[in-house]
Enzyme design. Structure first.
Site: not given
Ligand code: PGA
Length: 237
Positions: A9-11, A87, A89, A151, A157, A195, A216
């Site tokens: 997931n490159w966001k 997600h 976010e 998650e 993150g 993470s 991510g």
């Molecule tokens: P992260 O993000 O690996 O940077 O914690 C994971 C995600 O949000 O899918």
């Protein structure tokens, strides 16, 4: 053991197509789904037909006056096979509710996309309760094909991963609730996300028993990402 499903997931990264192209060519392994920002999908799809591309969101509407939205049909047209939905976010920053996520899952399935549905607790103590609520309000027994991503919010993150032991319990709990919703055992892959890095990746697969990972930050570093693939047995595929 089946190969794990690894989702990058490159966001909202990287900032240019040139960088996206570079990263994509380095992450293009069998068994890896790359989810770049919308604007790069079409051109990345042209670099490699049949690549495993996914989007990070989609509209619940099919077409019409919905400024700024992207439909599941458009995603199919640019080669997507998967779409990440719900997600945390998006829930936190864009007020996506379980009802909205459920509608998005329906529209995506109707258009032949596989939804990667994110589920996770804010508070570790209330973990099971929160997970159960999210699953029951988001997942319908008519859904035919899903990937579930566990998650936990405190791990996303933050650099503070969930312990493999707790993650294992959550995975088993998710499986139990899904069997209850569908009234039978269902074998939807369940991924861990939050993470994930070079040190902990293998634990979620080999100790916790997840069928894959949603990655991510570590997916933006092609060397670290390649290292993770190697640790989970996806090297040179
Ligand atoms: P992260 O993000 O690996 O940077 O914690 C994971 C995600 O949000 O899918």
């Amino acid at each position: 053991m089946k190969d794990p499903l690894i989702v990058a997931n490159w966001k909202m990264n990287p900032s240019s197509f040139r960088e996206a192209e570079d990263l994509f060519t380095k992450e293009d392994y069998e068994g890896v789904v790359v989810c770049p920002p919308f604007v790069f999908l079409d051109r990345l799809n042209k670099i490699k037909k049949n690549a495993n591309l996914g989007a990070q969101n989609c509209s619940l509407k099919e077409e019409g006056s919905f400024t700024g939205e992207i439909s599941p049909t458009m995603l199919k047209d640019v080669g997507c096979k998967y779409v990440i939905l719900g997600h945390s976010e998006r829930k936190k920053m864009f007020n996506e509710t379980s009802d909205i996520v459920k509608e998005k899952i329906k529209s995506s399935l109707n258009k032949g996309l596989v939804p990667i549905v994110c589920i996770g607790e804010i508070d570790n103590k209330e973990g099971e309760k929160e997970i159960e609520e999210q699953l029951r309000s988001t997942i319908d027994s008519s859904f035919k094909e899903l990937v579930i991503a566990y998650e936990p919010l405190f791990a996303i993150g933050t650099g503070i991963p969930c312990s493999p032991d707790v993650a294992k319990k959550r995975k088993e709990f998710i499986k139990k609730i899904l069997s209850d919703i569908f009234d039978k055992n269902v074998n939807f892959p369940i991924l861990y996300g939050g993470s994930v890095n070079l040190e902990n990746a293998k634990d979620y697969i080999f100790l916790s028993g997840f069928e894959g990972l949603l990655i991510g930050k570590s997916s933006l570093d092609s060397k670290e990402f390649a290292g993770i693939l190697k640790k989970v047995g996806l090297e040179d595929k």
